[in-house]
Structure formats: structure tokens, C-alpha cells
Design a protein around this motif. Structure first.
Motif, PDB file in Angstrom:
ATOM      1  N   LYS A  53       0.989  -1.247   0.072  1.00 30.88           N
ATOM      2  CA  LYS A  53       0.056  -0.025  -0.058  1.00 30.88           C
ATOM      3  C   LYS A  53       0.879   1.113   0.071  1.00 30.88           C
ATOM      4  N   PRO A 106      -6.585   1.219  -0.341  1.00 28.10           N
ATOM      5  CA  PRO A 106      -5.369   1.612  -1.541  1.00 28.10           C
ATOM      6  C   PRO A 106      -5.408   2.809  -1.821  1.00 28.10           C
ATOM      7  N   PHE A 107      -4.149   3.171  -2.297  1.00 21.47           N
ATOM      8  CA  PHE A 107      -3.813   4.383  -2.979  1.00 21.47           C
ATOM      9  C   PHE A 107      -3.790   5.832  -1.627  1.00 21.47           C
ATOM     10  N   GLN A 372      -6.836   6.825  -9.799  1.00 24.01           N
ATOM     11  CA  GLN A 372      -7.210   5.938  -8.646  1.00 24.01           C
ATOM     12  C   GLN A 372      -8.681   5.996  -7.987  1.00 24.01           C
ATOM     13  N   ASP A 421      -2.819  -1.775  -3.246  1.00 19.84           N
ATOM     14  CA  ASP A 421      -2.821  -0.911  -4.670  1.00 19.84           C
ATOM     15  C   ASP A 421      -3.120  -1.806  -5.821  1.00 19.84           C
TER      16      ASP A 421
END
Length: 442
Positions: A53, A106-107, A372, A421
Motif C-alpha cells: 500500500k 489502497p492509494f 485511482q 494498490d
């Protein structure tokens, strides 16, 4: 036969602090309850997922860039030593530090903002609230009498130390601008365990003080400072190593003003430019400041030394200030608050402002952030439309047991937030993009 050593409780902690939401049978005596807490987090799947991540630079962009996992390990090292010096149980602080980013989706923060919008119908999304949810529900180890998961079933002291923002969204305090802070530490349906760990409605023993609303325990304050210190210096180190900028750039007027403006806007609202500039000048005036890193071993070593020295600088300043106020006694739980000098707060903020100005707000990053957001939005939309069809078994079970649409949406959000991610991109490519392609065929 040699006897097994008996674990010794750190002074300043009692049975109240070691209590677990679900009582457990006695364990081997060579480990304290807090050592077991740390081991449970260390072996959790949520901690392992942090290895893929984003911290600041995406984990797949460089072999040596920090991830959420390596950041958490570094925070734990800083926090453990800082807390132990003050008198805190080092394992309580270590557990909180290892846990502090478990709830990040994520992101990075971009993903957090996106999921907060997508989860509006079930109370929003916040990484710190998700951390408490993981520790007390989503991770698998212990179950309550009614069959519901109790997560890792950590002690009250460790859970409290992991609560950076000890309030639900509805009780969020106001910012200096008179608006409720966007940060909160518990979702509405997780409030029972939150009220338990905060001591609401319970009878305590002598010295087992119930915290005031919104008050963080000392161990949580140590975790928070260790996090601030670590990412303030390490994000700059990563950005310089990745070729995003050089520290000498801030000598130029417009570049310097850019850093000052982002520092004020993101971290020091209402602060004067002169005071922010003075903090930057103090750091520039140290022997450790590295204007240029050219990739040679010597310059890289100098940058690493700057990182190390600044961690010591910020930690030592807080230790001195706290000891000046409270004296030499052991400081734990609610018998003290961490004191961070204003100059140190500004120096840490300036370091964070450097990474913000040159990495997080870089124009070249904006299309990436937009993509994203599209990935997470597409996943939440598809999974919401397809019920439990594509959810992993544990989240599918939560979806089926949910009492209403809000509960089912929360199960979907939990699923998406658990992804790394790379797995978020893979799920989107397989499920969302694949479904669109199939629809065009038929």
C-alpha cells in the motif's frame, strides 16, 4: 526442571488496562498481556497487506521506496523508544504504532478521500476508524458469545493507544476555524467496543480513570508524534531519493513560498509566514541539512544521517519539554500529556510541507489520482450491484448478515479498503473493465 519466568507488569498499568472485551483463559506467564497484543498485530494479515500500500511514492515505482508497512515499522521503533523513556509500556506503544495505518485503503490518502464520498450512506470512511474496525471486528482470532467477531481482542490499554481520534464523527471537535474536524476514530456500528475501551458505564479500580471526551491517552499521543516525526523526515528522504526535488530548491524565493504556503494550508492553518520560514531556516542551519544528493554513496549517507539526526532532534525536544513539566516519574495512560514545543511542531510541519509541495500536489500526479478514484469508484459500484457474488467469503458473510442497505454498503467498503494498490487495479481490470467488455460483446 527449570521454572518458567513470570511476566512482570509495567508500573502504571493494572488489571483494568489488561482487560479484554472477550475474557480469555489464562495464558503462559512468560509473556505479558501487552506482549501478546503486539504479537497479534505483528502476525495479522492487515499488517502484511501494508507492504503493498502506498505511503507517498507508489510501492511498485521503486524497489527501495517506503510502503505503509515499512513506515509502520519505523514509527514503532521511534514510538517504542520514546514511550519507554517516559515510562510507558513499550509494547503498548509498539502495538499502537504498528496498528496506526492498518485501516488505510489502497492509494493512500487519495483512496481515503474517495471512499469517504462513496461510503456517505453508511457513515463515511476514515482510515483511523477503519483501524479500530480491523482490530475489533474484521481481523479473525476471537469471537463473542453471540457469534460475532471480536477481531484480535486486544487489551483495553492497547486499543485505547491505537485510537488517534477518540470520537465518532457525530462528536468530532471543532477546528480552529470553527468547523468540525473531518477526522474521527470510530464508526457508528463499532461504538459498543469503543465505549467499552474508553470505560463508559464501567466500574474501575483505584487509579483507573475514565478519560474525558476526546482525550487521548499518553501512549496514543506518543504514537501520534512518532508517526508525525517518521513521515515528516522519511517522506522527504524518499522524495529526494526518487529524484522529485532537492533541498537546495527552497533557497529560491518562489519555491520557498510554495513550501511555506502548503505547510500553512495543510498543517499550520493561521500560522504566519515568518514563523514557518524561521522553522525552515533553523533546519537549513543545521550541520545535517543536505542541499544536494547526487546519487553517490557519500551523499546518500549524508541524507540518511540527516533523517536520523532530525528524528533525534524532534524526539529529544518533546522528551525534554514533557519532563520539564511532569518531572522524572513514570508517565502512563492519563497521568500526563505529551508536551511538544511550538518550534518543534513548526519544524516537523515544514518537513511535511516539503513532501506535500513537491510530491503530493505535483501536477503530474493529478491524472494518477483521478485514475485511482475511478478504480475505487468502479469497484464499489460493481460490488454494490452484484451483492455477495464477488466478495471474499468473510465480507460476503458480513453482506448477507447485514440488516439494511447501509450495512451491505459497509461490507463492500470493507472489502475494497482491504485491497492493496496492485490488487485494487487487478480487481478493477478483471471485474469492472471485464464486465464492460463483455457488455459490449453482447
Amino acid at each position: 526442571m527449570a521454572s518458567v519466568p513470570h511476566a512482570v507488569r509495567t508500573p502504571g498499568y493494572g488489571e483494568w488496562d489488561e482487560e479484554r472485551w472477550v475474557p480469555e483463559p489464562p495464558k503462559k506467564a512468560y509473556r505479558t498481556a501487552f506482549e501478546r497484543d503486539r504479537a497479534r498485530v505483528l502476525h495479522s494479515s492487515a499488517l502484511r497487506r501494508l507492504g503493498a500500500k502506498t505511503q507517498v511514492v507508489a510501492p511498485y515505482s521503486d524497489d527501495f521506496v517506503r510502503t505503509r508497512l515499512t513506515h509502520s515499522l519505523e514509527v514503532a521503533q521511534v514510538g517504542r523508544e520514546l514511550g519507554a523513556t517516559l515510562g510507558c509500556d513499550p509494547d503498548v506503544v509498539d502495538t499502537a504504532c504498528l496498528s496506526h495505518d492498518l485501516g488505510h485503503p489502497p492509494f493512500g490518502h487519495n483512496g481515503e478521500k474517495t471512499l469517504d464520498v462513496l461510503a456517505a450512506a453508511c457513515g463515511g470512511f476514515e482510515g483511523n476508524a477503519q483501524t479500530l474496525r480491523l482490530l475489533t471486528r474484521l481481523e479473525t482470532k476471537t469471537f463473542r458469545a453471540n457469534g460475532a467477531s471480536a477481531g484480535l481482542n486486544l487489551t483495553r490499554a492497547s486499543l485505547d493507544a491505537a485510537c488517534k481520534y477518540p470520537w465518532p464523527r457525530s462528536e468530532a471537535p471543532q477546528t480552529s476555524e470553527g468547523k468540525p474536524t473531518r477526522k474521527f476514530g470510530v464508526y457508528e456500528d463499532d461504538e459498543p467496543v469503543f465505549r467499552w475501551l474508553r470505560g463508559a458505564g464501567a466500574s474501575q479500580g483505584p487509579g483507573d480513570d475514565v478519560p474525558a471526551p476526546g482525550q487521548s491517552c499518553l501512549e496514543a499521543q506518543v504514537m501520534d508524534l512518532a508517526d508525525d516525526i517518521s513521515y515528516s523526515v522519511h517522506d522527504v528522504e524518499d522524495a529526494v531519493n526518487a529524484g522529485r526535488f532537492q533541498l537546495r530548491w527552497v533557497r529560491e524565493g518562489s519555491q520557498r513560498q510554495r513550501v511555506i504556503e502548503y505547510t500553512r494550508r495543510w498543517y499550520l492553518p493561521g500560522a504566519a509566514d515568518d514563523e514557518i520560514d524561521a522553522a525552515l531556516r533553523r533546519l537549513e542551519g543545521t550541520d545535517e541539512w543536505v542541499p544536494l544528493v547526487d546519487g553517490t554513496r557519500r551523499s546518500l549517507a549524508a541524507l540518511k544521517d540527516m533523517t536520523s539526526q532530525f528524528i533525534g532532534r524532534f524526539s529529544s525536544a518533546a522528551l525534554r519539554a514533557t519532563r520539564e513539566q511532569y518531572g522524572p516519574a513514570a508517565l502512563t495512560r492519563y497521568n500526563a500529556s505529551l508536551v511538544v514545543p511550538r518550534e518543534t511542531e513548526f519544524e516537523i510541519a515544514v518537513m511535511k510541507g516539503l513532501a506535500t509541495a513537491y510530491v503530493m500536489t505535483s501536477e503530474e500526479r493529478q491524472p494518477i489520482y483521478e485514475r485511482q478514484g475511478e478504480v475505487l469508484s468502479g469497484l464499489v459500484e460493481l460490488l454494490s450491484e452484484t451483492g455477495d457474488r464477488y466478495l471474499e467469503p468473510i465480507f460476503a458473510e458480513d453482506w448477507r448478515l447485514a440488516a439494511d442497505d447501509a450495512g451491505r454498503l459497509r461490507a463492500v467498503i470493507d472489502q475494497v479498503a482491504s485491497l492493496t494498490d496492485s490488487s485494487a487495479l487487478e480487481w478493477h481490470q478483471t471485474l469492472v473493465a471485464g464486465s464492460a467488455f463483455e457488455a459490449r460483446l453482447f
